[in-house]
Motif scaffolding. Structure first.
Motif, PDB file in Angstrom:
ATOM      1  N   UNK A  69       3.760   5.373  -5.522  1.00 42.95           N
ATOM      2  CA  UNK A  69       3.713   5.417  -7.081  1.00 42.95           C
ATOM      3  C   UNK A  69       2.397   6.414  -7.425  1.00 42.95           C
ATOM      4  N   UNK A  70       1.287   6.660  -6.768  1.00 43.07           N
ATOM      5  CA  UNK A  70       0.218   7.123  -7.317  1.00 43.07           C
ATOM      6  C   UNK A  70       0.749   8.709  -6.790  1.00 43.07           C
ATOM      7  N   UNK A  71       1.483   9.192  -5.793  1.00 39.06           N
ATOM      8  CA  UNK A  71       1.977  10.286  -5.601  1.00 39.06           C
ATOM      9  C   UNK A  71       3.023  10.832  -6.551  1.00 39.06           C
ATOM     10  N   UNK A  72       3.957   9.905  -6.846  1.00 35.54           N
ATOM     11  CA  UNK A  72       4.872  10.030  -8.213  1.00 35.54           C
ATOM     12  C   UNK A  72       4.165  10.319  -9.367  1.00 35.54           C
ATOM     13  N   UNK A  73       3.334   9.802  -9.513  1.00 34.23           N
ATOM     14  CA  UNK A  73       2.686   9.941 -10.967  1.00 34.23           C
ATOM     15  C   UNK A  73       1.999  11.435 -11.036  1.00 34.23           C
ATOM     16  N   UNK A  74       1.289  11.403  -9.734  1.00 32.77           N
ATOM     17  CA  UNK A  74       0.661  13.039  -9.668  1.00 32.77           C
ATOM     18  C   UNK A  74       1.556  14.067  -9.908  1.00 32.77           C
ATOM     19  N   UNK A  75       2.722  13.988  -9.070  1.00 28.21           N
ATOM     20  CA  UNK A  75       3.716  14.786  -8.943  1.00 28.21           C
ATOM     21  C   UNK A  75       4.544  14.869 -10.259  1.00 28.21           C
ATOM     22  N   UNK A  76       4.439  13.804 -10.982  1.00 31.50           N
ATOM     23  CA  UNK A  76       4.867  13.972 -12.460  1.00 31.50           C
ATOM     24  C   UNK A  76       4.139  14.674 -13.414  1.00 31.50           C
ATOM     25  N   UNK A  77       2.637  14.278 -13.080  1.00 32.80           N
ATOM     26  CA  UNK A  77       1.691  15.044 -14.099  1.00 32.80           C
ATOM     27  C   UNK A  77       1.531  16.577 -13.441  1.00 32.80           C
ATOM     28  N   UNK A  78       1.561  17.074 -12.350  1.00 36.12           N
ATOM     29  CA  UNK A  78       1.808  18.418 -12.110  1.00 36.12           C
ATOM     30  C   UNK A  78       2.972  18.966 -12.517  1.00 36.12           C
ATOM     31  N   UNK A  79       4.264  18.344 -12.643  1.00 40.49           N
ATOM     32  CA  UNK A  79       5.461  18.793 -13.096  1.00 40.49           C
ATOM     33  C   UNK A  79       5.347  18.982 -14.468  1.00 40.49           C
ATOM     34  N   UNK A  80       4.831  17.963 -15.311  1.00 38.90           N
ATOM     35  CA  UNK A  80       4.758  18.059 -16.723  1.00 38.90           C
ATOM     36  C   UNK A  80       3.535  19.013 -17.127  1.00 38.90           C
ATOM     37  N   UNK A  81       2.903  19.346 -16.317  1.00 41.29           N
ATOM     38  CA  UNK A  81       1.538  20.368 -16.505  1.00 41.29           C
ATOM     39  C   UNK A  81       2.250  21.704 -16.522  1.00 41.29           C
TER      40      UNK A  81
ATOM     41  N   UNK B 283       0.798  -1.273  -0.075  1.00 37.80           N
ATOM     42  CA  UNK B 283      -0.005  -0.048   0.060  1.00 37.80           C
ATOM     43  C   UNK B 283       0.825   1.308   0.241  1.00 37.80           C
ATOM     44  N   UNK B 284       1.868   1.254   0.831  1.00 37.70           N
ATOM     45  CA  UNK B 284       2.916   2.350   0.896  1.00 37.70           C
ATOM     46  C   UNK B 284       3.456   2.640  -0.534  1.00 37.70           C
ATOM     47  N   UNK B 285       4.028   1.582  -1.200  1.00 33.90           N
ATOM     48  CA  UNK B 285       4.393   1.687  -2.636  1.00 33.90           C
ATOM     49  C   UNK B 285       3.447   2.115  -3.653  1.00 33.90           C
TER      50      UNK B 285
END
Length: 598
Positions: A300-312, A294-296
């Protein structure tokens, strides 16, 4: 397209393969091994040799030979094992170029499948062999084939998924022989060490088959080698993938696995791996694994969300930079324009000051020159003339300024005046058109009186027409009657025309009266502003009109003064009857313009 600068050894081997019969082709292809072994590993020369071998279809020949029956090949399993080594070494590190799709999608999967099929054939021969020497030799060949397959999978990792899902691989894994089983399990362990992620990409049925076979060998085989390999393999799969660990702990198929593992002997060589596997299958570890999973997943969700925000933000960065540049450039342009405007104003002020100074200097020079020219007795007269001219100039400028100011103040009234003139012009044009239409519909009104000469001319025309168109003979009595009828009809027409003219004049008078009344009513003041004499302008001498007005007035008063319960059944359009004795109408009560006194 054949490459340029091909190795002559490859050319000679390709020529021999093309010319030789089919049974000699495997022996000729073995010459490639010498060329590959002589060439330094990882060099550009070796890459060029592999490309030449592929371009001259020698790899395809090796694949065709391996797909044939082993008994028909010269040299038997020795030749086949060497050809598998040649094929695996040639395929690893090869750059196919234009035929990349055919190489990766057809040739490599076919080669891996052939290796597995050869391994299954060797397994069958090994089981059926009676002599120990023959078994050792077949086991050696099997080891060469599995090493070639492992070498091929190490160079092309994408083939691992195909190998794990192959039926030949599952049959090899299900072997009861200790040597074959341990070799296959060692190969599986090495494959998972290369890339264990493909184990979850295969089908669920194939995954369950592999797990079932490994667990079966762990508990059913007495050989410590196979049990050790199975334990290490199961530990590797459980540590590499949490999904497999959860499957082993929670699935009903593997219920009681932990208790069976804990009952195994602890004094063996693989006791440490066994304890680790038992520890992984414990409930606390499973719970930790779940929490870790669950932690991973959250990470992973946080990494995808941060990546999405950064790409945005990165996508918006060019537009933001462009906006900043645009604003900076516009601000800089405005500043430059303001600086230029200030410079121009300063230059203009300086220029005007210079012009004034120059004009003052010229005027003084003119005065001095005039004083030199004018006689001393005329100086005072000259000064008076200059003062009068100056006064006239000042008055002219002042009057111009005043008139311009008045003009700006009267611009609205001037615009209204022009609009009124335009409307009057349009109205006059409309009235002229109407008058013209009336003349067209009544042309007799504009006829001129006939002169004697015109009467003679018309009489001559009538006589000529009568002479040309002779009618039936008519007596004098009939002619007189016809003439009398015509005169009577003409008189009747003129009398009717006079009545119509009087009616038209009456209509025009009524229209003028109505327009006068409307204009007077529009200009009338309100009741608050009305004085004592102004209501007298609206008095009338007409008794019916005054009676009707008084009746309407009394009706309104009664309706207003009546109690509310009497108004419940009434509607807004109902009228109230008023007795006749209450209508004491006096003359001059309501004015209608144009009426005459009785």
């Amino acid at each position: 397209m054949k490459p340029t600068g091909t190795d002559p050894r490859i050319l000679s081997i390709a020529a021999e393969v093309a010319k030789s019969p089919e049974q000699n082709v495997p022996v000729i292809l073995l010459k490639l091994k010498e060329i590959i072994n002589i060439t330094p590993l990882g060099s550009s020369e070796l890459k060029k040799i592999k490309q030449d071998i592929y371009c001259y279809d020698l790899i395809q020949y090796c694949l065709l030979v391996l797909s044939q029956d082993c008994s028909r090949i010269q040299g038997g399993w020795t030749t086949i094992s060497q050809l598998t080594q040649i094929l695996s070494h040639c395929c690893v590190g090869l750059e196919p170029g234009e035929d990349a799709e055919e190489f990766y999608n057809e040739l490599l999967p076919s080669a891996a499948e052939n290796f597995l099929f050869l391994g299954r054939q060797l397994q069958t021969c090994f089981i059926n062999a009676a002599k120990a020497e023959e078994k050792d030799e077949l086991l050696h060949f099997f080891q060469i084939v599995t090493d070639s397959l492992f070498w091929l999978l190490g160079g092309h990792v994408e083939l691992i998924q195909n190998v794990l899902q192959s039926d030949h691989f599952l049959h090899l894994l299900q072997a009861d022989n200790v040597q074959i089983g341990s070799a296959v399990m060692m190969m599986l362990q090495n494959i998972l060490q290369i890339n264990s992620g493909d184990l979850l990409r295969i089908g669920r049925k194939a995954l369950y088959s592999i797990l079932d076979e490994v667990i079966f060998k762990l508990f059913s085989t007495p050989s410590p080698v196979i049990r050790s390999t199975a334990t290490k393999l199961l530990l590797l799969m459980a540590e590499s993938h949490q999904e497999i660990l959860i499957l082993l702990r929670q699935s009903t198929c593997y219920k009681g696995l932990r208790s069976l593992l804990s009952k195994q002997e602890t004094g063996t060589e693989f006791s440490q791996e066994l304890r680790q596997l038992v520890g992984l299958l414990s409930p606390t570890v499973c719970q930790e694994v779940e929490e870790q999973k669950l932690h991973q997943a959250a990470c992973l969700i946080q990494a995808y969300w941060k990546g999405f925000q950064t790409r945005k933000r990165l996508k918006k960065l060019p537009s933001a930079v462009i906006a900043l540049q645009r604003s900076f450039r516009s601000k800089r342009t405005k500043m430059l324009l303001e600086i230029n405007r200030q410079k121009e104003e300063e230059d203009l002020k300086l220029r005007l000051q210079l012009q004034r100074q120059r004009a003052m200097r010229l005027s003084r020079e003119l005065r001095l020159s005039m004083l030199e020219i004018v006689h001393p007795g005329q100086v005072e007269k000259h000064y008076r003339e200059m003062e009068e001219k100056s006064a006239l100039i000042i008055q002219k400028h002042w009057r111009g300024y005043r008139e311009r100011k008045n003009f700006h103040q009267q611009r609205q009234s001037l615009t209204e005046y022009k609009a009124a003139v335009t409307l009057q012009r349009a109205a006059l044009k409309f009235l002229a058109k109407c008058h013209k239409k009336k003349k067209l519909f009544a042309p007799w009104r504009g006829l001129q009186e006939l002169t004697d000469a015109r009467r003679v001319e018309l009489k001559q025309q009538v006589d000529d027409y009568v002479r040309r168109h002779l009618g039936s003979p008519m007596s004098d009595v009939v002619s007189r009657e016809l003439h009398a009828q015509a005169q009577e009809r003409l008189q009747h027409y003129f009398m009717g025309r006079a009545v119509e003219e009087r009616a038209q004049q009456h209509r025009e008078a009524l229209m003028a009266q109505i327009s006068t009344n409307v204009e007077q009513l529009m200009k009338a003041p309100s009741l608050k502003e009305a004085e004592g004499k102004e209501p007298e302008l609206f008095l009338s001498r007409s008794r019916p009109v005054a009676a009707k007005a008084k009746q309407a007035h009394l009706t309104t008063l009664k309706h207003i003064q009546a109690p509310w319960w009497k108004k419940l059944g009434e509607e807004s359009g109902d009228e109230i009857d008023v007795p006749k004795d209450e209508l004491s109408v006096e003359l001059e009560t309501l004015f209608i313009g144009g009426t005459k006194p009785p």
